[in-house]
Design a protein around this motif. Structure first.
Motif, PDB file in Angstrom:
ATOM      1  N   LEU A 355       0.849  -1.194   0.000  1.00 53.75           N
ATOM      2  CA  LEU A 355       0.000   0.000   0.000  1.00 53.75           C
ATOM      3  C   LEU A 355       0.879   1.237   0.000  1.00 53.75           C
ATOM      4  O   LEU A 355       1.913   1.290   0.684  1.00 53.75           O
ATOM      5  N   CYS A 356       0.453   2.239  -0.751  1.00 56.32           N
ATOM      6  CA  CYS A 356       1.216   3.478  -0.834  1.00 56.32           C
ATOM      7  C   CYS A 356       0.757   4.458   0.240  1.00 56.32           C
ATOM      8  O   CYS A 356      -0.448   4.578   0.521  1.00 56.32           O
ATOM      9  N   ALA A 357       1.696   5.174   0.805  1.00 53.78           N
ATOM     10  CA  ALA A 357       1.374   6.270   1.713  1.00 53.78           C
ATOM     11  C   ALA A 357       0.956   7.483   0.882  1.00 53.78           C
ATOM     12  O   ALA A 357       1.066   7.486  -0.353  1.00 53.78           O
ATOM     13  N   ALA A 358       0.448   8.520   1.527  1.00 53.97           N
ATOM     14  CA  ALA A 358       0.050   9.740   0.829  1.00 53.97           C
ATOM     15  C   ALA A 358       1.228  10.279   0.025  1.00 53.97           C
ATOM     16  O   ALA A 358       2.363  10.327   0.503  1.00 53.97           O
ATOM     17  N   GLY A 359       0.950  10.653  -1.220  1.00 52.32           N
ATOM     18  CA  GLY A 359       1.976  11.213  -2.076  1.00 52.32           C
ATOM     19  C   GLY A 359       2.766  10.201  -2.876  1.00 52.32           C
ATOM     20  O   GLY A 359       3.477  10.569  -3.813  1.00 52.32           O
ATOM     21  N   GLU A 360       2.660   8.905  -2.542  1.00 51.51           N
ATOM     22  CA  GLU A 360       3.402   7.873  -3.258  1.00 51.51           C
ATOM     23  C   GLU A 360       2.601   7.368  -4.455  1.00 51.51           C
ATOM     24  O   GLU A 360       1.414   7.038  -4.327  1.00 51.51           O
ATOM     25  N   LEU A 361       3.243   7.289  -5.611  1.00 54.02           N
ATOM     26  CA  LEU A 361       2.574   6.904  -6.850  1.00 54.02           C
ATOM     27  C   LEU A 361       2.407   5.391  -6.924  1.00 54.02           C
ATOM     28  O   LEU A 361       3.334   4.631  -6.631  1.00 54.02           O
ATOM     29  N   GLY A 362       1.219   4.949  -7.311  1.00 54.15           N
ATOM     30  CA  GLY A 362       0.952   3.529  -7.485  1.00 54.15           C
ATOM     31  C   GLY A 362      -0.221   3.311  -8.416  1.00 54.15           C
ATOM     32  O   GLY A 362      -0.704   4.244  -9.068  1.00 54.15           O
ATOM     33  N   GLU A 363      -0.692   2.061  -8.485  1.00 58.41           N
ATOM     34  CA  GLU A 363      -1.846   1.725  -9.331  1.00 58.41           C
ATOM     35  C   GLU A 363      -3.131   1.852  -8.531  1.00 58.41           C
ATOM     36  O   GLU A 363      -3.213   1.413  -7.383  1.00 58.41           O
ATOM     37  N   VAL A 364      -4.138   2.453  -9.155  1.00 60.99           N
ATOM     38  CA  VAL A 364      -5.457   2.568  -8.525  1.00 60.99           C
ATOM     39  C   VAL A 364      -6.158   1.208  -8.612  1.00 60.99           C
ATOM     40  O   VAL A 364      -6.344   0.665  -9.703  1.00 60.99           O
ATOM     41  N   CYS A 365      -6.526   0.662  -7.458  1.00 59.43           N
ATOM     42  CA  CYS A 365      -7.240  -0.615  -7.390  1.00 59.43           C
ATOM     43  C   CYS A 365      -8.570  -0.391  -6.679  1.00 59.43           C
ATOM     44  O   CYS A 365      -8.624   0.330  -5.684  1.00 59.43           O
ATOM     45  N   LEU A 366      -9.616  -1.015  -7.178  1.00 61.46           N
ATOM     46  CA  LEU A 366     -10.971  -0.770  -6.674  1.00 61.46           C
ATOM     47  C   LEU A 366     -11.611  -2.057  -6.185  1.00 61.46           C
ATOM     48  O   LEU A 366     -11.343  -3.148  -6.707  1.00 61.46           O
TER      49      LEU A 366
END
Length: 526
Positions: A355-366
């Motif tokens: 999991l990414c912290a605030a500000g860290e770029l990653g893939e959006v998963c829903l």
């Protein structure tokens, strides 16, 4: 099962993002619509070109047509192709299919026969419901074609006794696929019910009046139609195939529209040419592709804070997944956030199994009850895109959208582009690889490269570059071949014929130089 690594900071921001659980009815579209009929039988359900239809009449017509479908052999679990022009007959047909326990498959009859035939085969669709029976009977003689003829139906027909499982499939949408074959995305009743039941992003109730503007094979139509009909509101059918701002203004004002959805491209045109067209609307929902901050800021200044709501969501998540009410200036920002998840929807930003912290770029998963069960006949792709995780001791299935983003400190998500070559043009999802696949099949094309460019208005256009194999290779010839393979919305807006492609130092096609060549000349139209 995959266990996601997480830090305290990452877990904290995702807890802020994901407090979206809310009660919603555990019933199907059929039961909820029939309940709305019982509550308000004489209320106006549909308006079309001055004609009004009550809930009682709409329900009776749908019941009668469902009997005809039953006589044609349609039973619960079947898939019925749906091709009806925007009219009361369209809503009667959708309801009739739902009332048999079947699944509706909306399609555009202008699509090439090869593509339509493949679509019907993938969906195991053997019955078509249409207002153009002669045309479709001639084209698809192996399928059963049932006409939609409202004057011949008994508007007093009673509800069929069948109860529909909310986990059964309501409809199937086909989207572009990178291998030349479209992907079938089935959507459950539960996903639509979760979308329109006491939503956080717009007010829906018996006073809701929603214009129906989207093509029925574009999933926004599900919000427009079911958002009105399941809540006892009114669905106002736009009378023409193409949107004219003067006609839209008249429809909105005469019918007292309370909310509407417009694609990003149409939103920009409205802001540029006639923002006053939507002055009387309470909520303007807009999305489908990245927003122009200039248009958003001008709209906010014109309409005030909170009236414009940006919405985001892949088809696989039952229309909308996030929302962002524009309540402050966006001047100086780099991108408009896609916002927070709507009710009963979860969102996680994931990178390299963590999991990414605030500000860290990653893939959006829903995640959540809006998720499709997966792609028709594409088990490997389904396993790749729908993955079960253990997140802080809780099991959840997440859909990997292929979109990149990061969370702000307040939890709002900012979209940062795609991981692949999928694009959105005029609200339609397009795999550039699919266009390239068919372009490379053209016998007089040696090489092709397909990308997008921006018009002066900020809208995207699909641009194809080809290297000819012989003198027969012209923009018109390429377009004519593609027109036999893909829907009109996937046809490139420009086709350029070049002697060769500029390459980067690593030997790849130099997209930047190609677009610079395009800009040096007036773009030829195929």
């Amino acid at each position: 099962m995959n266990k996601i690594a997480l830090s305290d900071e990452a877990l904290s921001i995702h807890r802020k993002i994901n407090g979206t659980d809310a009660a919603f009815p555990a019933e199907s579209l059929k039961e909820l619509f029939e309940a709305a009929v019982d509550r308000r039988p004489e209320a106006v359900a549909v308006v079309h070109q001055g004609r009004t239809i009550t809930y009682r009449e709409l329900n009776g017509l749908a019941n009668a047509l469902s009997l005809r479908l039953g006589s044609a052999g349609v039973i619960a679990g079947n898939v019925v192709g749906l091709s009806v022009s925007r009219s009361p007959g369209l809503l009667v047909a959708m309801l009739a299919i739902i009332k048999t326990g079947a699944t509706y498959l909306p399609f555009d009859r202008t699509w090439p026969d090869e593509r339509l035939g493949g679509t019907f085969g993938m969906a195991d669709c053997t019955v078509l419901l249409t207002d153009a029976p002669d045309t479709l009977t001639e084209r698809f003689r192996h399928l059963r074609v049932v006409p939609v003829d409202l004057p011949a139906l008994n508007a007093d027909e009673k509800n069929p006794p069948l109860r529909v499982d909310p986990d059964s499939l309501a409809y199937i949408v086909f989207t572009s696929g990178s291998t030349g074959s479209p992907k079938g995305v089935p959507i459950r009743h539960r996903g639509i019910v979760r979308l329109v039941s006491d939503p956080t992003f717009v007010s829906l109730g018996p006073d809701a009046v929603i214009p129906q503007l989207a093509s029925v094979f574009f999933d926004a139509a599900a919000f427009e139609i079911w958002g009105a009909l399941l809540n006892g509101g009114t669905c106002v059918l736009y009378p023409s195939d193409h949107i004219r701002l003067s006609e839209l203004k008249r429809l909105v004002e005469q019918n007292g529209a309370t909310a509407l959805f417009v694609t990003t491209a149409l939103f920009n045109v409205i802001v540029d040419e006639s923002p006053g067209s939507l002055d009387s609307v309470q909520t303007i929902l807009t999305g489908g592709e990245a927003h122009s901050l200039g248009h958003i800021e001008r709209a906010r200044k014109h309409y005030g804070d909170g009236k414009v709501v940006s919405v985001y969501g892949p088809t696989e998540c039952s229309v909308f997944a996030t929302y962002y009410p524009v309540r402050g200036s966006v001047q100086g920002d780099t991108a408009l956030p896609i916002g927070l998840p709507i009710q009963n929807t979860s969102l996680y930003i994931v990178s390299n199994g963590a999991l990414c912290a605030a500000g860290e770029l990653g893939e959006v998963c829903l995640g959540g009850p809006g998720l499709s069960p997966g792609y028709l006949g594409r088990d490997e792709l389904t396993r790749e895109k729908y993955v079960e995780y253990d997140i802080d001791g809780e099991k959840t299935v997440l859909y990997h959208t292929g979109d990149r983003g990061f969370a702000l400190r307040d939890g709002n998500i900012v979209f940062q582009g795609r991981l692949d070559d999928q694009v959105k043009v005029n609200g339609f999802r397009i795999e550039l690889g699919e266009i390239t696949h068919f372009m490379n099949e053209v016998p007089y094309v040696k090489q092709s490269y397909v990308t997008t460019a921006e018009k002066e208005s900020g809208e995207k256009v699909v641009v194809a570059f080809v290297v000819p194999a012989d003198a027969d290779c012209t923009p018109r010839a390429c377009r004519d071949h593609l027109a036999t393979k893909v829907p009109r919305y996937m046809l490139p807006g420009e086709i350029h014929v070049l002697d060769g492609f500029p390459l980067t130092g690593s030997g790849k096609v130099n997209r930047k130089k190609l677009l610079a060549l395009r800009d040096q000349e007036q773009a030829p139209r195929p």
